[in-house]
Write a protein that holds these residues in place. Sequence first.
Motif, PDB file in Angstrom:
ATOM      1  N   ILE A   5       0.867  -1.175   0.000  1.00 25.63           N
ATOM      2  CA  ILE A   5       0.000   0.000   0.000  1.00 25.63           C
ATOM      3  C   ILE A   5       0.904   1.225   0.000  1.00 25.63           C
ATOM      4  O   ILE A   5       1.551   1.532   1.004  1.00 25.63           O
ATOM      5  CB  ILE A   5      -0.923  -0.001   1.229  1.00 25.63           C
ATOM      6  N   LEU A   6       0.977   1.894  -1.135  1.00 30.08           N
ATOM      7  CA  LEU A   6       1.846   3.058  -1.262  1.00 30.08           C
ATOM      8  C   LEU A   6       1.297   4.190  -0.405  1.00 30.08           C
ATOM      9  O   LEU A   6       0.186   4.677  -0.621  1.00 30.08           O
ATOM     10  CB  LEU A   6       1.935   3.487  -2.724  1.00 30.08           C
ATOM     11  N   THR A   7       2.094   4.588   0.587  1.00 25.15           N
ATOM     12  CA  THR A   7       1.658   5.561   1.586  1.00 25.15           C
ATOM     13  C   THR A   7       2.704   6.665   1.670  1.00 25.15           C
ATOM     14  O   THR A   7       3.823   6.436   2.120  1.00 25.15           O
ATOM     15  CB  THR A   7       1.477   4.857   2.950  1.00 25.15           C
ATOM     16  N   LEU A   8       2.330   7.844   1.218  1.00 24.15           N
ATOM     17  CA  LEU A   8       3.269   8.962   1.097  1.00 24.15           C
ATOM     18  C   LEU A   8       3.066   9.973   2.214  1.00 24.15           C
ATOM     19  O   LEU A   8       2.059   9.938   2.926  1.00 24.15           O
ATOM     20  CB  LEU A   8       3.080   9.633  -0.262  1.00 24.15           C
ATOM     21  N   ASP A   9       4.014  10.886   2.358  1.00 19.09           N
ATOM     22  CA  ASP A   9       3.861  11.947   3.342  1.00 19.09           C
ATOM     23  C   ASP A   9       2.580  12.737   3.042  1.00 19.09           C
ATOM     24  O   ASP A   9       2.273  13.030   1.884  1.00 19.09           O
ATOM     25  CB  ASP A   9       5.068  12.886   3.278  1.00 19.09           C
ATOM     26  N   GLY A  10       1.824  13.060   4.101  1.00 21.88           N
ATOM     27  CA  GLY A  10       0.547  13.744   3.932  1.00 21.88           C
ATOM     28  C   GLY A  10      -0.588  12.807   3.590  1.00 21.88           C
ATOM     29  O   GLY A  10      -1.656  13.242   3.138  1.00 21.88           O
ATOM     30  N   PHE A  11      -0.387  11.497   3.816  1.00 22.01           N
ATOM     31  CA  PHE A  11      -1.368  10.503   3.398  1.00 22.01           C
ATOM     32  C   PHE A  11      -2.708  10.629   4.124  1.00 22.01           C
ATOM     33  O   PHE A  11      -2.793  11.135   5.239  1.00 22.01           O
ATOM     34  CB  PHE A  11      -0.804   9.093   3.582  1.00 22.01           C
ATOM     35  N   ASN A  12      -3.732  10.151   3.458  1.00 18.34           N
ATOM     36  CA  ASN A  12      -5.083  10.065   4.024  1.00 18.34           C
ATOM     37  C   ASN A  12      -5.195   8.734   4.774  1.00 18.34           C
ATOM     38  O   ASN A  12      -5.079   7.663   4.182  1.00 18.34           O
ATOM     39  CB  ASN A  12      -6.111  10.134   2.891  1.00 18.34           C
ATOM     40  N   GLU A  13      -5.441   8.812   6.067  1.00 20.87           N
ATOM     41  CA  GLU A  13      -5.479   7.603   6.899  1.00 20.87           C
ATOM     42  C   GLU A  13      -6.548   6.612   6.427  1.00 20.87           C
ATOM     43  O   GLU A  13      -6.357   5.400   6.495  1.00 20.87           O
ATOM     44  CB  GLU A  13      -5.758   7.970   8.365  1.00 20.87           C
ATOM     45  N   LEU A  14      -7.692   7.133   5.973  1.00 18.72           N
ATOM     46  CA  LEU A  14      -8.785   6.242   5.580  1.00 18.72           C
ATOM     47  C   LEU A  14      -8.400   5.371   4.387  1.00 18.72           C
ATOM     48  O   LEU A  14      -8.816   4.213   4.297  1.00 18.72           O
ATOM     49  CB  LEU A  14     -10.034   7.054   5.246  1.00 18.72           C
ATOM     50  N   ASP A  15      -7.605   5.909   3.483  1.00 15.22           N
ATOM     51  CA  ASP A  15      -7.194   5.133   2.316  1.00 15.22           C
ATOM     52  C   ASP A  15      -6.244   4.000   2.706  1.00 15.22           C
ATOM     53  O   ASP A  15      -6.497   2.833   2.422  1.00 15.22           O
ATOM     54  CB  ASP A  15      -6.493   6.038   1.295  1.00 15.22           C
ATOM     55  N   SER A  16      -5.151   4.360   3.343  1.00 15.21           N
ATOM     56  CA  SER A  16      -4.112   3.373   3.630  1.00 15.21           C
ATOM     57  C   SER A  16      -4.521   2.392   4.728  1.00 15.21           C
ATOM     58  O   SER A  16      -4.296   1.182   4.605  1.00 15.21           O
ATOM     59  CB  SER A  16      -2.813   4.077   4.034  1.00 15.21           C
ATOM     60  N   LEU A  17      -5.120   2.894   5.795  1.00 16.17           N
ATOM     61  CA  LEU A  17      -5.341   2.035   6.961  1.00 16.17           C
ATOM     62  C   LEU A  17      -6.582   1.159   6.837  1.00 16.17           C
ATOM     63  O   LEU A  17      -6.599   0.042   7.359  1.00 16.17           O
ATOM     64  CB  LEU A  17      -5.394   2.895   8.225  1.00 16.17           C
ATOM     65  N   GLY A  47      -1.538  14.463  11.015  1.00 18.09           N
ATOM     66  CA  GLY A  47      -0.452  14.433  11.977  1.00 18.09           C
ATOM     67  C   GLY A  47      -0.131  13.086  12.580  1.00 18.09           C
ATOM     68  O   GLY A  47       0.606  13.012  13.562  1.00 18.09           O
ATOM     69  N   VAL A  48      -0.643  12.007  11.996  1.00 14.82           N
ATOM     70  CA  VAL A  48      -0.341  10.661  12.501  1.00 14.82           C
ATOM     71  C   VAL A  48       0.907  10.146  11.795  1.00 14.82           C
ATOM     72  O   VAL A  48       0.945  10.077  10.561  1.00 14.82           O
ATOM     73  CB  VAL A  48      -1.514   9.698  12.245  1.00 14.82           C
ATOM     74  N   ILE A  71      -2.624  14.848   0.915  1.00 17.69           N
ATOM     75  CA  ILE A  71      -2.614  16.268   0.574  1.00 17.69           C
ATOM     76  C   ILE A  71      -1.376  16.684  -0.213  1.00 17.69           C
ATOM     77  O   ILE A  71      -1.327  17.780  -0.758  1.00 17.69           O
ATOM     78  CB  ILE A  71      -2.739  17.139   1.847  1.00 17.69           C
ATOM     79  N   LYS A  72      -0.377  15.801  -0.296  1.00 21.58           N
ATOM     80  CA  LYS A  72       0.832  16.133  -1.056  1.00 21.58           C
ATOM     81  C   LYS A  72       0.964  15.333  -2.347  1.00 21.58           C
ATOM     82  O   LYS A  72       1.989  15.419  -3.028  1.00 21.58           O
ATOM     83  CB  LYS A  72       2.082  15.896  -0.188  1.00 21.58           C
ATOM     84  N   THR A  73      -0.077  14.598  -2.698  1.00 16.32           N
ATOM     85  CA  THR A  73       0.020  13.725  -3.864  1.00 16.32           C
ATOM     86  C   THR A  73       0.281  14.506  -5.143  1.00 16.32           C
ATOM     87  O   THR A  73       1.028  14.058  -6.019  1.00 16.32           O
ATOM     88  CB  THR A  73      -1.265  12.890  -4.026  1.00 16.32           C
ATOM     89  N   ARG A  74      -0.319  15.686  -5.272  1.00 11.45           N
ATOM     90  CA  ARG A  74      -0.108  16.471  -6.485  1.00 11.45           C
ATOM     91  C   ARG A  74       1.359  16.866  -6.634  1.00 11.45           C
ATOM     92  O   ARG A  74       1.896  16.898  -7.751  1.00 11.45           O
ATOM     93  CB  ARG A  74      -1.008  17.708  -6.464  1.00 11.45           C
TER      94      ARG A  74
END
Length: 208
Positions: A5-17, A47-48, A71-74
Amino acid sequence: MHIAILTLDGFNELDSLIALGLLNRVKRPGWRVSLACPSPRVTSMNGVSLQAQATLADAASADAVLVGSGIKTRDYAADTAFLDTLALNSSRQLIGAQCSGTLLLARLGLLDGVPACTDLITKPWVEEAGVRIVEQPLYARGNVATAGGCLASVYLAAWTIARLAGIDDAAAALHYVAPVGEKDSYVEHALTVIGPYLPTLPPQGDRR
């Protein structure tokens, strides 16, 4: 069987977790699910902070890769050096993306001629990349799937389980996490959403 599961800085917790939790309901020998990150630790949009379980190189060799949003995907999508590290290949991997993760797939050329789903904020960016957006929670063609809306992560994870382990395992995982008193209807609805995109079921045309 490794699912990254590609998880980048600023990730949305609902997507990855949500994907991490649902995919780990499958109990099969060798079944492994990990958060693949570009650095040892990443911090979510709220902030998690999480410790990476795998690298981007691990994702490139995984059997399946789900790309979360954030929020940093763009910014990541505009970084050619970063994109060059994502050696994803839909001919040998299942690849899924959630919301702004769809933009990454577009930039990687994985959505050429393929309609896609995304969230309302990301929609114009993906359209600028030449991808037609469909207004639905999930769309898949071949080994590539996209989902739109945070809670559509359930459908993306269920599609992945169904493709890699079978529809029964997907139904069991969904039943485990579904709300009490709604389990049967919840599972039935989710399978209705992913069903048209499973190769064992009759194919359907693009939904408009």
